[in-house]
Design a protein around this motif. Structure first.
Motif, mmCIF file in Angstrom:
data_model
loop_
_atom_site.group_PDB
_atom_site.id
_atom_site.type_symbol
_atom_site.label_atom_id
_atom_site.label_comp_id
_atom_site.label_asym_id
_atom_site.label_seq_id
_atom_site.Cartn_x
_atom_site.Cartn_y
_atom_site.Cartn_z
ATOM 1 N N VAL A 104 36.525 58.426 28.499
ATOM 2 C CA VAL A 104 35.109 58.755 28.315
ATOM 3 C C VAL A 104 34.285 58.069 29.395
ATOM 4 N N MET A 105 33.142 58.656 29.680
ATOM 5 C CA MET A 105 32.218 58.103 30.664
ATOM 6 C C MET A 105 30.913 57.740 29.967
ATOM 7 N N ILE A 106 30.409 56.546 30.253
ATOM 8 C CA ILE A 106 29.200 56.062 29.577
ATOM 9 C C ILE A 106 28.206 55.533 30.594
ATOM 10 N N ILE A 107 26.996 56.045 30.522
ATOM 11 C CA ILE A 107 25.872 55.529 31.292
ATOM 12 C C ILE A 107 24.889 54.930 30.293
ATOM 13 N N PRO A 108 24.356 53.733 30.568
ATOM 14 C CA PRO A 108 23.408 53.144 29.614
ATOM 15 C C PRO A 108 22.081 53.892 29.657
ATOM 16 N N MET A 109 21.742 54.534 28.544
ATOM 17 C CA MET A 109 20.515 55.321 28.450
ATOM 18 C C MET A 109 19.519 54.594 27.555
ATOM 19 N N SER A 110 18.268 54.539 27.978
ATOM 20 C CA SER A 110 17.271 53.886 27.135
ATOM 21 C C SER A 110 15.869 54.224 27.605
ATOM 22 N N TYR A 111 14.961 54.376 26.658
ATOM 23 C CA TYR A 111 13.541 54.516 26.999
ATOM 24 C C TYR A 111 13.032 53.184 27.525
ATOM 25 N N TRP A 112 13.477 52.105 26.878
ATOM 26 C CA TRP A 112 13.118 50.757 27.304
ATOM 27 C C TRP A 112 14.163 50.240 28.273
ATOM 28 N N LYS A 113 13.731 49.406 29.220
ATOM 29 C CA LYS A 113 14.681 48.822 30.155
ATOM 30 C C LYS A 113 15.570 47.826 29.426
ATOM 31 N N LEU A 114 16.868 48.026 29.526
ATOM 32 C CA LEU A 114 17.822 47.169 28.832
ATOM 33 C C LEU A 114 18.139 45.929 29.654
ATOM 34 N N SER A 115 18.381 44.835 28.970
ATOM 35 C CA SER A 115 18.818 43.618 29.649
ATOM 36 C C SER A 115 20.311 43.709 29.930
ATOM 37 N N ASP A 116 20.812 42.843 30.797
ATOM 38 C CA ASP A 116 22.241 42.832 31.096
ATOM 39 C C ASP A 116 23.059 42.564 29.840
ATOM 40 N N ASP A 117 22.591 41.640 29.019
ATOM 41 C CA ASP A 117 23.324 41.315 27.790
ATOM 42 C C ASP A 117 23.380 42.518 26.847
ATOM 43 N N SER A 131 40.479 53.618 21.861
ATOM 44 C CA SER A 131 41.611 53.055 22.598
ATOM 45 C C SER A 131 41.774 53.673 23.979
ATOM 46 N N ILE A 132 41.056 54.771 24.264
ATOM 47 C CA ILE A 132 41.174 55.407 25.568
ATOM 48 C C ILE A 132 40.269 54.696 26.584
ATOM 49 N N PRO A 133 40.548 54.848 27.883
ATOM 50 C CA PRO A 133 39.759 54.158 28.903
ATOM 51 C C PRO A 133 38.304 54.615 28.954
ATOM 52 N N ILE A 134 37.467 53.737 29.478
ATOM 53 C CA ILE A 134 36.038 54.005 29.646
ATOM 54 C C ILE A 134 35.690 53.882 31.125
ATOM 55 N N MET A 135 34.909 54.848 31.616
ATOM 56 C CA MET A 135 34.330 54.757 32.951
ATOM 57 C C MET A 135 32.873 54.338 32.801
ATOM 58 N N ALA A 136 32.502 53.216 33.397
ATOM 59 C CA ALA A 136 31.106 52.777 33.404
ATOM 60 C C ALA A 136 30.389 53.503 34.525
ATOM 61 N N TYR A 137 29.304 54.175 34.174
ATOM 62 C CA TYR A 137 28.607 55.057 35.111
ATOM 63 C C TYR A 137 27.261 54.447 35.477
ATOM 64 N N ASN A 138 27.075 54.178 36.751
ATOM 65 C CA ASN A 138 25.823 53.593 37.233
ATOM 66 C C ASN A 138 25.038 54.624 38.027
ATOM 67 N N ASN A 139 23.909 55.072 37.471
ATOM 68 C CA ASN A 139 23.060 56.046 38.146
ATOM 69 C C ASN A 139 21.609 55.782 37.760
ATOM 70 N N PRO A 140 20.968 54.855 38.463
ATOM 71 C CA PRO A 140 19.587 54.491 38.093
ATOM 72 C C PRO A 140 18.598 55.646 38.196
ATOM 73 N N ALA A 141 18.904 56.655 39.025
ATOM 74 C CA ALA A 141 17.974 57.774 39.178
ATOM 75 C C ALA A 141 17.840 58.578 37.895
ATOM 76 N N THR A 142 18.896 58.630 37.093
ATOM 77 C CA THR A 142 18.839 59.383 35.843
ATOM 78 C C THR A 142 18.708 58.485 34.620
ATOM 79 N N ALA A 143 19.281 57.300 34.671
ATOM 80 C CA ALA A 143 19.254 56.420 33.499
ATOM 81 C C ALA A 143 18.085 55.452 33.509
ATOM 82 N N GLY A 144 17.525 55.199 34.686
ATOM 83 C CA GLY A 144 16.453 54.219 34.777
ATOM 84 C C GLY A 144 16.953 52.795 34.720
#
Length: 294
Positions: A104-117, A131-144
């Motif tokens: 699965v692929m996951i991008i952190p989505m939020s209306y509010w800016k999330l902290s690193d923690d 149990s399956i692998p995760i791809m961390a997706y970094n795309n500030p243009a869409t996720a903010g």
């Protein structure tokens, strides 16, 4: 390397809608099949090209199940499961695993800016439920949210977070990831105009919607890189760069659907508020595709 299941060209299928803006599963399967038979090394439904944020839970599950049923194990499947809340992200991640997705692929989505923690806890909570692998997706243009290399290193400490998709458009990020992480993690390019530079930086694969329109060129570029033929890779990249820039600038779902129509392939409709390309934009795309095919 933790996970090398996903390599090469990872193609994004579009999500087609009928004239009433209902998801057209039958047409989706046809378009997905084109990506498989044209040589894509993996498929990634429910990303930005698949307008994942515009789909409800039932539609997302239907797309995931249709993908697994159509692929039939021929290529790996990477399903986008991102959501605003951790609870819904877990829900879709578990559904994807149950359906038969390989990762699965996951991008952190939020209306509010999330902290690193908050972001680390978000990924950790999802990882603990599948149990399956995760791809961390970094795309500030869409996720903010821009996940720094330091943050990505923290996230990669979570055992089944094994892949990074970097879409900031900053090739230096990719060099940094390769230098800092070495062979312990696979990183993938999500910025179309940086395809060649990303491979030069050591990217394991290229996540892209372009195979919907120019699969032969995308795969040929990857093969040239694997054969260490930089001159051929450069020639192939320059041939497709104008199209890669165009589809990003105009919006992937809109541009890909218009491109398919130009090529005589039924691609369905868009869901509002998305609108088709303008007549001038379609003419520009037609001319770009004509040059690419020569």
């Amino acid at each position: 390397m933790k996970n090398t299941q996903f390599k090469g060209i990872i193609a994004y299928p579009i999500t087609p809608f009928d004239e009433n803006e209902k998801v057209d599963i039958s047409l989706y399967k046809q378009l997905l099949e084109r990506l498989i038979v044209s040589g894509s090394h993996a498929v990634a439904p429910l990303g930005s090209t698949g307008v994942m944020p515009y789909l409800n839970d039932e539609e997302k599950e239907a797309i995931t199940e249709a993908t697994v049923n159509q692929v039939k194990g021929r290529v790996p499947i990477l399903v986008g499961v991102s959501n605003l809340t951790t609870e819904r992200t877990i829900y879709h991640a578990k559904a994807a695993e149950k359906a038969g997705a390989d990762a699965v692929m996951i991008i952190p989505m939020s209306y509010w800016k999330l902290s690193d923690d908050e972001i680390v806890k978000h990924y950790d909570a999802v990882a603990n439920q599948i149990s399956i692998p995760i791809m961390a997706y970094n795309n500030p243009a869409t996720a903010g949210v821009d996940m720094s290399p330091a943050l990505l290193k923290r996230i990669l400490e979570i055992p089944n977070v094994t892949m990074i998709k970097e879409s900031t458009g900053d090739v230096q990020r990719m060099h940094y990831l390769k230098k800092e992480l070495g062979e312990n993690v696979a990183f993938y390019n999500g910025s179309n105009p940086l395809a060649l530079s990303a491979f030069a930086a050591g990217a394991t694969g290229w996540c892209t919607a372009a195979p919907n329109l120019i699969p032969e060129l995308n795969i040929a570029l990857y093969n040239a890189v694997q054969e260490n033929d930089f001159q051929e890779a450069q020639k192939l990249f320059y041939k497709q760069i104008n199209l890669l820039r165009f589809i990003v600038e105009k919006g992937l779902p809109r541009a890909i659907k218009s491109g398919l129509h130009i090529q005589g392939i039924e691609a369905g409709h868009l869901r509002k508020p998305l609108q088709p390309l303008t007549e001038n934009e379609i003419n520009d795309l037609h001319n770009i595709l004509k040059l690419v095919s020569n």
